[in-house]
Design a protein around this motif. Structure first.
Motif, short mmCIF file in Angstrom:
data_model
loop_
_atom_site.label_atom_id
_atom_site.label_comp_id
_atom_site.label_asym_id
_atom_site.label_seq_id
_atom_site.Cartn_x
_atom_site.Cartn_y
_atom_site.Cartn_z
N PRO A 32 0.83 -1.22 0.00
CA PRO A 32 0.00 0.00 0.00
C PRO A 32 0.86 1.27 0.00
N GLU A 33 0.24 2.35 -0.43
CA GLU A 33 0.92 3.65 -0.48
C GLU A 33 0.87 4.29 0.91
N ASP A 34 1.75 3.83 1.78
CA ASP A 34 1.76 4.27 3.18
C ASP A 34 2.86 5.26 3.51
N TYR A 35 3.65 5.66 2.53
CA TYR A 35 4.80 6.53 2.78
C TYR A 35 4.58 7.89 2.15
N GLU A 36 5.03 8.94 2.83
CA GLU A 36 4.77 10.30 2.38
C GLU A 36 6.01 10.97 1.81
N ILE A 37 5.79 11.68 0.70
CA ILE A 37 6.80 12.54 0.09
C ILE A 37 6.16 13.92 -0.02
N LEU A 38 6.90 14.94 0.33
CA LEU A 38 6.41 16.31 0.23
C LEU A 38 6.89 16.90 -1.09
N ILE A 39 5.94 17.21 -1.98
CA ILE A 39 6.28 17.75 -3.29
C ILE A 39 5.66 19.13 -3.41
N GLY A 40 6.50 20.15 -3.44
CA GLY A 40 6.01 21.51 -3.57
C GLY A 40 4.99 21.88 -2.50
N GLY A 41 5.18 21.37 -1.30
CA GLY A 41 4.28 21.67 -0.20
C GLY A 41 3.06 20.77 -0.11
N HIS A 42 2.91 19.82 -1.03
CA HIS A 42 1.78 18.90 -1.02
C HIS A 42 2.26 17.49 -0.70
N ILE A 43 1.50 16.79 0.10
CA ILE A 43 1.87 15.43 0.48
C ILE A 43 1.36 14.45 -0.58
N LEU A 44 2.26 13.57 -1.00
CA LEU A 44 1.90 12.50 -1.94
C LEU A 44 2.22 11.18 -1.27
N GLN A 45 1.25 10.29 -1.27
CA GLN A 45 1.46 8.95 -0.72
C GLN A 45 2.15 8.08 -1.77
N THR A 46 3.10 7.28 -1.33
CA THR A 46 3.82 6.42 -2.26
C THR A 46 4.09 5.06 -1.63
N ARG A 47 4.51 4.15 -2.45
CA ARG A 47 4.80 2.78 -2.00
C ARG A 47 6.21 2.71 -1.40
N PRO A 48 6.45 1.72 -0.55
CA PRO A 48 7.74 1.63 0.14
C PRO A 48 8.95 1.47 -0.78
N ASN A 49 8.79 0.79 -1.91
CA ASN A 49 9.94 0.58 -2.78
C ASN A 49 10.45 1.91 -3.36
N LEU A 50 9.55 2.77 -3.80
CA LEU A 50 9.97 4.08 -4.31
C LEU A 50 10.52 4.94 -3.17
N TYR A 51 9.86 4.91 -2.05
CA TYR A 51 10.29 5.70 -0.89
C TYR A 51 11.73 5.35 -0.50
N THR A 52 12.03 4.06 -0.43
CA THR A 52 13.37 3.61 -0.07
C THR A 52 14.38 3.98 -1.15
#
Length: 105
Positions: A32-52
């Motif tokens: 599941p998309e349980d990880y957060e990335i902040l892009i231009g001040g907006h939160i985007l949920q992403t999967r653990p493989n991309l996050y890592t």
């Protein structure tokens, strides 16, 4: 540091302008998309493989700013028309990047 939040900005560029960028190739995975990335001040949920993968890239570059194309971030995945249009450009994107980074997980 490793635990600092992932943050980035988004910029629209044209391949015709020969931008200097890296492209990331990776396996999306089914988690599941349980990880957060902040892009231009907006939160985007992403999967653990991309996050890592992004954390590893940041650690390897020691925080240096780098243009990076990532399909899950650069293509509006909720917009089928845009997604299909961008998929047609993926060969051009990968063949024109300065370096293709591959993350196997």
């Amino acid at each position: 540091s490793w635990k600092d939040p992932l943050q980035c900005d988004m910029e629209v560029v044209s391949l015709a302008d020969n931008p200097d960028f890296f492209a990331l190739s990776y396996v999306w995975g089914k988690d599941p998309e349980d990880y957060e990335i902040l892009i231009g001040g907006h939160i985007l949920q992403t999967r653990p493989n991309l996050y890592t993968a992004l954390r590893r890239i940041r650690a390897h570059t020691k925080g240096a700013t780098r243009a990076l194309w990532v399909d899950a971030l650069c293509i509006d995945q909720a917009n089928t028309r845009e997604r299909n249009h961008q998929v047609d450009f993926m060969a051009d994107i990968y063949s024109n990047c300065s370096q293709c980074l591959v993350w196997l997980g």
